[in-house]
Design an enzyme around this catalytic site. Structure first.
Site, PDB file in Angstrom:
ATOM      1  N   GLU A  73       0.862  -1.191   0.000  1.00  0.00           N
ATOM      2  CA  GLU A  73       0.000   0.000   0.000  1.00  0.00           C
ATOM      3  C   GLU A  73       0.905   1.251   0.000  1.00  0.00           C
ATOM      4  O   GLU A  73       1.971   1.256   0.641  1.00  0.00           O
ATOM      5  CB  GLU A  73      -0.841  -0.057   1.285  1.00  0.00           C
ATOM      6  CG  GLU A  73      -1.795   1.079   1.540  1.00  0.00           C
ATOM      7  CD  GLU A  73      -2.518   0.900   2.897  1.00  0.00           C
ATOM      8  OE1 GLU A  73      -2.113   0.038   3.711  1.00  0.00           O
ATOM      9  OE2 GLU A  73      -3.493   1.632   3.121  1.00  0.00           O
ATOM     10  N   LYS A 113      -9.612   2.160  -1.816  1.00  0.00           N
ATOM     11  CA  LYS A 113      -9.819   1.464  -0.531  1.00  0.00           C
ATOM     12  C   LYS A 113     -11.164   1.832   0.095  1.00  0.00           C
ATOM     13  O   LYS A 113     -11.449   3.023   0.331  1.00  0.00           O
ATOM     14  CB  LYS A 113      -8.669   1.823   0.409  1.00  0.00           C
ATOM     15  CG  LYS A 113      -8.631   1.063   1.723  1.00  0.00           C
ATOM     16  CD  LYS A 113      -7.359   1.443   2.490  1.00  0.00           C
ATOM     17  CE  LYS A 113      -7.194   0.669   3.774  1.00  0.00           C
ATOM     18  NZ  LYS A 113      -5.948   1.060   4.482  1.00  0.00           N
ATOM     19  N   CYS A 165      -5.091  -3.515   2.558  1.00  0.00           N
ATOM     20  CA  CYS A 165      -4.793  -3.539   3.989  1.00  0.00           C
ATOM     21  C   CYS A 165      -6.019  -3.770   4.869  1.00  0.00           C
ATOM     22  O   CYS A 165      -6.542  -4.869   4.912  1.00  0.00           O
ATOM     23  CB  CYS A 165      -4.022  -2.287   4.389  1.00  0.00           C
ATOM     24  SG  CYS A 165      -3.080  -2.552   5.922  1.00  0.00           S
TER      25      CYS A 165
END
Ligand code: ACM
Length: 267
Positions: free
Chosen positions: A38, A109, A147
């Site tokens: 990331e 995300k 993540c």
């Protein structure tokens, strides 16, 4: 096909240096699918919105996507990598997919972690899959999450229900529990997972975050095929057959997707 992660320690705000360093670590890479961490070009723990603004880039068309396209061209691999994205006035914590055919798409995300909520807009495009081909001609379906999405089983499930064989998972993990959880995400969805984490630590306004490394690749039975150390640079490759993810019949009477009873789930 061969799947891989690159774990390394980005330097804060040094986009060119981080691209150069990742390029050195990837020199001679022999893999079909390579996942990077990331925010791999910028670092994670932003000290101000201005710092984020200084490094965020359009996708495609920014320096990171361009460099990934050059690596994909040179190695014949597909790359999934986390980048700070700028789109109009908004910033997204995004992951880009770049194959030897060029730019494939972007995932923004969905589940923002901690102070990311003060910097980034949450992704509102959901979870998408990509139809890709390995160098040996094997077709596979790739899903992407970033993540903290690991904490929400719905993310991996959404990708698996869309037919993903492999989940690419660029990460900057600080909590210790994800390396224990990803084998479960892999098992419950009968899917391969590649978590590419970073190492090192960053300090912002007196608060230090230490990233836990331990990048890992899991198989559809929930086994950890390889896991990196907590620290250091690691480029690791594992040979898999993505077709192994497609048989979700675990007994003569049980198919883990067809046996789902969504009418009893409070969704
Ligand atoms: C995280 O989502 N980077 C912890």
């Amino acid at each position: 096909m061969k799947i891989a992660y690159l774990q390394f320690t980005p330097s804060y705000l040094d986009v060119t240096g981080n691209l150069d360093r990742a390029g050195e670590l990837l020199a001679g890479a022999d893999a079909d699918l390579i996942v990077l961490p990331e925010l791999f070009t910028s670092g994670y723990h932003f000290r101000s919105t201005q710092d984020l603004a200084d490094v965020a880039e359009p996708i495609p068309g920014g320096p990171a996507t361009d460099r990934l396209a050059a690596w994909a061209d040179a190695t014949d691999a597909t790359f999934v990598a986390g980048i700070a994205e700028r789109s109009d006035d908004a910033f997204y914590n995004s992951a880009v997919v770049v194959s030897p055919n060029g730019y494939e798409g972007t995932y923004r995300k969905v589940h923002l972690y901690y102070k990311e909520k003060t910097l980034f807009a949450p992704g509102d495009d959901g979870f998408s899959v990509y139809e890709l081909t390995a160098r040996n001609g094997t077709s596979y379906t790739l899903g992407v999450m970033v993540c903290f999405d690991w904490y929400f089983p719905e993310a991996a499930r959404s990708l698996a229900l869309q037919g993903a064989d492999i989940i690419a998972h660029p990460s900057n993990l600080v909590r210790p529990d994800c390396p224990r959880a990803m084998p479960i995400r892999a098992l419950e969805n009968h899917i391969f997972t590649i978590t590419a984490n970073r190492a090192g630590s960053e300090t912002s306004n007196g608060e230090t975050l230490t990233f836990i490394g331990q990048s890992e690749i899991c198989d559809p039975d929930g086994h950890i095929l390889i896991r990196a150390d907590h620290t250091g640079d690691h480029f690791e490759t594992v040979k898999i057959d993505p077709v192994a993810a497609r048989d979700r019949q675990i007994t003569a009477h049980n198919h883990i997707f067809q046996d789902r009873r969504p009418e009893w789930y409070a969704l």
